[in-house]
Scaffold this active site. Structure first.
Site, PDB file in Angstrom:
ATOM      1  N   GLU A  35      -4.401  -1.730   7.819  1.00  0.00           N
ATOM      2  CA  GLU A  35      -5.195  -1.557   8.812  1.00  0.00           C
ATOM      3  C   GLU A  35      -5.458  -3.231   8.624  1.00  0.00           C
ATOM      4  O   GLU A  35      -7.218  -3.268   7.611  1.00  0.00           O
ATOM      5  CB  GLU A  35      -5.957  -0.026   7.996  1.00  0.00           C
ATOM      6  CG  GLU A  35      -6.809  -0.318   9.917  1.00  0.00           C
ATOM      7  CD  GLU A  35      -7.947   1.041   9.497  1.00  0.00           C
ATOM      8  OE1 GLU A  35      -7.508   2.134   8.593  1.00  0.00           O
ATOM      9  OE2 GLU A  35      -8.535   0.984  10.038  1.00  0.00           O
ATOM     10  N   ARG A  54      -0.254   3.457  -6.506  1.00  0.00           N
ATOM     11  CA  ARG A  54      -1.175   2.546  -6.059  1.00  0.00           C
ATOM     12  C   ARG A  54      -1.778   1.611  -7.156  1.00  0.00           C
ATOM     13  O   ARG A  54      -1.725   2.310  -8.888  1.00  0.00           O
ATOM     14  CB  ARG A  54      -2.282   3.245  -5.178  1.00  0.00           C
ATOM     15  CG  ARG A  54      -3.434   3.917  -6.022  1.00  0.00           C
ATOM     16  CD  ARG A  54      -4.338   4.048  -4.662  1.00  0.00           C
ATOM     17  NE  ARG A  54      -4.232   4.060  -3.658  1.00  0.00           N
ATOM     18  CZ  ARG A  54      -4.691   3.731  -2.371  1.00  0.00           C
ATOM     19  NH1 ARG A  54      -5.254   2.400  -2.472  1.00  0.00           N
ATOM     20  NH2 ARG A  54      -4.632   3.533  -1.205  1.00  0.00           N
ATOM     21  N   LYS A  85     -11.320  -0.319   0.364  1.00  0.00           N
ATOM     22  CA  LYS A  85     -11.802  -0.944   1.590  1.00  0.00           C
ATOM     23  C   LYS A  85     -13.758  -0.882   1.911  1.00  0.00           C
ATOM     24  O   LYS A  85     -14.181  -1.227   2.311  1.00  0.00           O
ATOM     25  CB  LYS A  85     -10.688  -1.786   2.867  1.00  0.00           C
ATOM     26  CG  LYS A  85     -10.300  -2.436   2.652  1.00  0.00           C
ATOM     27  CD  LYS A  85      -9.738  -2.640   3.498  1.00  0.00           C
ATOM     28  CE  LYS A  85      -8.419  -2.297   4.105  1.00  0.00           C
ATOM     29  NZ  LYS A  85      -7.409  -2.044   5.107  1.00  0.00           N
TER      30      LYS A  85
END
Ligand code: ATP
Ligand code: MG
Length: 541
Positions: A28, A252, A262
């Site tokens: 994104e 992850r 983020k």
């Protein structure tokens, strides 16, 4: 072979997907990529390469509020710098019209409805996993009415939050994601590519699987938190009867002393805890690049940690190990003195200089040698001399001997101090027959120290970095604290150091080893008039 490769090889054997492999990396564009993304990039591009397949770059730009072209550009740059080139480049927003048409199709199939409930009402209807939820009063709206209201949503007749489009699945499902999830929301916001064309935006879960399907993705690899979304991913492509990619989840990457969200990294930048997204202390790819990490070292790190099915935390020292290992092979050796004190060789003739040969990289004979001018006065590191040394201090002391690297053995005789008692000059004798490569070069001393000629060196700003956080898991904040409370206030120290005057500062040799100190690189803000070096990592842990 990791578990994803096992799945792929089985698929290839069974002739699934016409025996093709097509992956994608779907960031994104709402921030800069970090080392966790690097893991996902190496995985997706690596699988495509290994199985002769393709890998797309898809910007997952379904949330206009936080997205920006600055991020799009940085993402492209970072992936290429890591050494990968995507096949197709796409944006989820390319598919907005198709996604809209498919939404109408689901309405026609009585698999979607417009809900006028508020967000709070919807969340109350959903309830808790152990008890069935409550159906919305709008759940049985007729197809015609749904189509009409949905079209008017698109046309901009309603304010933000007034209505949503929901998938009609199962309000009693133990999986909360299946309790009539939201497909579209109204958002009168400007999109970085679409401008004001749209005021309804698809949710991630609705857009992602369909985008994969459109692009012919065979294996849609994502992180573990999406495991519970997989039934929904499958439901949409099955309800639409379109090509069905397979979603596969892996753990992850979490790194100690680092945050990876983020949202939190954005706060560090916006609230000026760091200089920018590419601050050398940031775990971003651009930060690691500016810090002096090589692309190879990051690829090696991703390879070393492998692909896991369970979440874990990797020690940041493993990343540091990988960069040391790679830079040892490629970094130009040079001498730099970061905390200088003057050393005078009393028995060396005044105004005499000799050229000393120094090896550029012992790991790479082709890197050749360079000359350093040796004379009566040199700078050495203040910490390499001690007047009252503890036991096992092998460097210079009064009466002791060390070798000046590539040059002679010296013996210390005395020191000169200033009025505060700080050492101003160290006085030595040199032993002429001990020159490196000469007749008595084999004579043993316990230490070799680096130095620079006083008559011939350059000054440089040197930025020494430490960890940005002073606890292993800054996310594990205690009651009333946040990750910001764990920032290390001393994570950057700036010193004026001296470097070899002949140092070749062009970009062909971006990595340096300051002998005995660590790996360094030139900062992007460095100029010939004001040199700036960043410390990548020390030589040893
Ligand atoms: P954030 O929650 O911080 O915004 P994200 O996961 O939403 O991060 P995306 O831009 O959606 O960020 O991620 C793009 C891809 O990178 C996704 O496929 C995601 O699974 C993967 N990814 C993100 N963070 C990590 C990580 N720490 N380790 C491995 N893969 C990751
Ligand atoms: Mg995301």
């Amino acid at each position: 072979m990791n578990f994803i490769e096992q799945i792929i090889e089985e698929d290839l054997q069974n002739g699934k997907n016409d025996s093709k492999v097509h992956t994608r990396f779907p960031p994104e564009p709402n921030g800069y990529l970090h080392i966790g993304h690097a893991k996902a990039i190496c995985l997706n591009f690596g699988l495509a390469k290994k199985y002769n397949g393709k890998c797309n770059l898809r910007f997952d730009d379904t949330n206009p509020v936080k997205e920006d072209v600055e991020y799009v550009d940085s993402i492209r740059e970072d992936i290429q710098w890591l050494g990968f080139q995507w096949d197709g480049e796409y944006f989820a927003s390319d598919y907005f019209e198709q996604l809209y048409q498919w939404a109408e199709e689901l309405i026609r199939k009585e698999l979607a409805y417009v809900d006028d409930s508020t967000q709070e009402e919807i969340s109350l209807q959903r309830g808790i996993p152990t008890k069935p939820g409550i159906e919305s009063p709008y759940r049985n709206r007729g197809v015609e009415e749904n189509l009409d209201v949905f079209r008017r949503m698109r046309a901009g007749e309603f304010p933000d939050g007034a209505k949503v489009l929901r998938a009609k699945i199962d309000m009693a499902s133990p999986n909360m994601h299946m309790r009539d999830p939201i497909m579209y929301r109204i958002l009168h916001a400007e999109h970085h590519r679409m401008g004001n064309k749209w005021c309804i935006y698809p949710m991630y879960d609705y857009a992602h699987g369909e985008s994969d399907s459109i692009e012919g993705i065979t294996h849609s690899i994502c992180t573990l938190e999406f495991e519970v979304h997989r039934p929904l991913y499958n439901w949409f492509v099955e309800a639409l009867e379109i090509r069905h990619p397979q979603q596969i989840e892996f753990a992850r990457l979490n790194l100690s002393y680092t945050i990876m969200s983020k949202r939190k990294l954005t706060r560090l930048v916006q609230e000026k805890y760091v200089m920018a997204w590419d601050d050398p202390r940031m775990p971003t790819i651009s930060g690691l690049r500016r810090r002096g990490y090589s692309p190879q070292s990051i690829r090696n790190f991703a390879e070393t940690i492998g692909v896991a099915k369970r979440d874990n935390i990797i020690d940041v020292s493993l990343l540091e190990f990988c960069v040391r290992e790679d830079l040892n092979k490629v970094a130009r050796r040079t001498m730099a003195v970061l905390d200088p004190v003057k050393l005078v060789i009393d028995n060396y003739p005044d105004n005499q200089y000799e050229e000393i040969d120094a090896v550029n990289n012992p790991e790479d004979p082709e890197a050749g040698t360079r000359k350093i001018s040796f004379g009566k006065e040199v700078w050495i590191e203040r910490a390499d001399f001690m007047e009252d040394p503890p036991e096992k201090f092998f460097r210079l002391t009064i009466g002791g001997e060390v070798r000046l690297k590539y040059a002679y053995i010296i013996r210390c005789e005395s020191v000169v101090k200033d009025e505060n008692g700080a050492i101003q000059e160290i006085h030595c004798q040199y032993l002429p027959e001990t020159k490196s490569g000469g007749a008595e070069s084999g004579r043993k001393v316990k230490a070799t120290i680096h130095w620079l000629p006083v008559s011939d060196m350059k000054k440089a700003e040197v930025r020494l970095f430490d960890r940005l956080f002073n606890v292993p898991d800054p996310d594990e904040a205690e009651e009333g604290q946040t990750f910001l409370d764990h920032i290390n206030p001393d994570s950057m120290q700036i010193v004026e150091g001296y470097i070899e005057s002949s140092l070749n500062l062009d970009n062909k040799a971006p990595y340096y080893q300051f002998e005995r100190t660590g790996y360094f690189c030139i900062d992007k803000d460095s100029t010939p008039e004001h040199l700036i070096f960043n410390k990548t990592v020390s030589l040893k842990q």
